[in-house]
Design an enzyme around this catalytic site. Structure first.
Site, short mmCIF file in Angstrom:
data_model
loop_
_atom_site.label_atom_id
_atom_site.label_comp_id
_atom_site.label_asym_id
_atom_site.label_seq_id
_atom_site.Cartn_x
_atom_site.Cartn_y
_atom_site.Cartn_z
N HIS A 445 0.79 1.64 6.64
CA HIS A 445 1.86 0.65 6.48
C HIS A 445 3.17 1.28 5.99
O HIS A 445 4.22 0.62 5.98
CB HIS A 445 1.42 -0.45 5.51
CG HIS A 445 2.05 -1.78 5.79
ND1 HIS A 445 3.13 -1.95 6.63
CD2 HIS A 445 1.73 -3.03 5.36
CE1 HIS A 445 3.46 -3.22 6.69
NE2 HIS A 445 2.63 -3.91 5.93
N ASP A 449 4.50 -1.32 10.92
CA ASP A 449 4.41 -2.71 10.47
C ASP A 449 3.49 -3.50 11.41
O ASP A 449 3.19 -3.08 12.52
CB ASP A 449 5.80 -3.36 10.44
CG ASP A 449 6.69 -2.74 9.37
OD1 ASP A 449 6.15 -2.34 8.32
OD2 ASP A 449 7.91 -2.65 9.60
#
Length: 472
Positions: A445, A449
């Site tokens: 992350h 995304d």
């Protein structure tokens, strides 16, 4: 005339290896290029062939020991020169042995099985600063130093030419932990790492582990358990030993897998996205073509090359997933090199299909079959498990519905494939039977995304459900 057998360098960035198994014993005849011993490095396991024909005269490095490259691990007498030599023959040892400092340092058993965590820290503090001098270390050591905030210049290297080894780093990490570092200090002194500790019998105060289950309470020291400081649990060890149990040391490969997975979970914030793919078109194409494909090209046609091609399409469309993170910079790889996890009887390895974007289904299938076969026979070269830019793992081959795989560093994503099975699904308001498959994307992350992750999965899904490419 005797010939030395040395620990080979299995790759440009590899400076040591662990002997996991001797395939011959002293007194055995060996042929040139016949497998002599097995080694494990932080990149690959491999069988090492004999450099010459003759009789194995002496084994200098025992199973389980880690030594620097070019260390003499055994000697071979020319064929017929020492046919009577055996493991019990004291004649070779009657003469003054040749000193080999690197081997002695790596193979001599410690005075006691445990060490005091504070000692390495003290040694590191006492070491003179290396003003401007080049620090010899491997990428693994530098990564460990970066993760734990340790200055390599303060660590005295015990490897060849003053090289800082993985064991030096682990000792320094254990020392900083014992002094109040970020790793929880264990309730008892840690025992030397399993891959650096020698295999000989333990001191009388520490009886060996019995093959049968051991009953009653006790700690690791009482049963010969060896721990790696970097992999210790944050719980008191007495909570691990209760009732009936037996203790087995981790293999060298399992230790390396454990280190890699712990490092990945520590470094990358993992997020997971799941999608479902209708594989009916691919299943029908494969069923129609597999017999002719195998007859014409001499290799079986599996589902995996279709997933690789679809993954390539996804990575082309969303190159953020074909990347690595270097501090505050994202490295976008131009080549698409797909690592394919291969389950072994003794662990897991991820050989890499290089330039997968330039191969058709036949080329990918042949490359995968070759890599998998050589992985299982320990014939892989180190460069064949390096430079992957994305990975695929297939728990579905063992019947798994789907999994949540751990990212293989330094990638930022890995695709997990579930089992392909027929299920009832709704199509145009009607119930139909289709060959369905769950796929899971684990992604870092820091770089990727959720929007990009799901668009990537949709591209993979669309490519497979609307397949139109020829097989060759």
């Amino acid at each position: 005339m005797a010939a030395d057998v040395v620990m080979p360098q299995m790759g440009e960035s590899i400076f040591e290896g662990t002997i996991t198994k001797w395939l011959k014993k002293p007194g055995d005849k060996v042929e040139r290029d016949e497998p002599l011993f097995e080694i494990s490095t932080d990149k690959v396991d491999a069988e090492i062939p004999s450099p010459s024909a003759g009789v194995l005269k002496e084994i200098k490095v025992k199973e389980g020991q880690t030594v620097p490259i070019n260390t003499v691990v055994a000697t071979i007498d020319a064929a017929g020169a020492a046919a009577s030599v055996s493991a019990a023959d004291p004649a070779p040892k009657a003469e003054a042995p040749k000193p080999t400092p690197p081997v002695a340092a790596a193979s001599a058993p410690p005075a006691k099985p445990a060490f005091t965590p504070a000692a390495p820290a003290a040694a590191a503090q006492a070491a003179p600063a290396r003003d401007g001098a080049r620090i010899h270390s491997s990428p693994l050591v530098r990564r460990m130093a970066k993760e734990h905030g340790i200055d390599l210049g303060s660590i005295p290297g015990t490897g060849a030419g003053g090289r800082i080894t993985k064991e030096d780093m682990e000792a320094a990490i254990a020392g900083s932990s014992g002094a109040g570092g970020g790793v929880s200090a264990p309730s008892v002194e840690p025992v030397a790492p399993a891959y650096s500790a020698p295999a000989p019998a333990r001191p009388a105060a520490s009886p060996p582990v019995a093959p049968a289950p051991v009953a009653g309470p006790g700690g690791p020291a009482a049963h010969g358990t060896q721990y790696v400081p970097a992999l210790q649990l944050g719980v008191p060890r007495e909570r691990l030993y209760f009732g009936n149990y037996e203790v087995e040391p981790l293999s060298t490969m399992r230790l390396k897998i454990a280190e890699h997975m712990v490092a990945s979970k520590h470094v990358s914030p993992h997020v997971y996205s799941v999608d479902e793919i209708d594989m009916s078109r691919i299943a029908a194409l494969r069923a129609k073509s597999k017999d002719e494909f195998e007859r014409q090209y001499g290799t079986k046609l599996t589902f995996m090359p279709f997933f690789v091609k679809a993954t390539v399409a996804g990575l082309r469309a969303y190159p953020t997933l074909n990347a690595s993170l270097d501090g505050t910079s994202v490295v976008l790889h131009k080549e698409i090199n797909v690592g394919i996890a291969v389950a072994l009887d003794w662990g897991l390895i991820v050989p890499v299909v290089k330039t997968a974007d330039e191969k058709n289904i036949l080329g990918i299938q042949r490359t995968m079959n070759d890599l998998a076969e050589r992985a299982r026979s320990k014939k892989l070269r180190p460069e064949e498990v390096q430079e992957g830019t994305f990975s695929i793992t297939n728990p579905g081959v063992f019947g798994g519905l789907f999994g949540l795989p751990v990212i293989s560093q330094p990638n930022v994503g890995i695709l997990g494939l579930g089992a392909i099975e027929k299920r009832p699904v709704v199509i145009n308001d009607s119930i139909a039977i289709r060959s369905m498959c769950y796929v899971t994307l684990s992604y870092d992350h820091r770089v990727v995304d959720g929007a990009i992750a799901h668009q990537f999965l949709h591209k993979v899904k669309d490519t497979l459900e609307n397949w139109s490419e020829p097989l060759v």
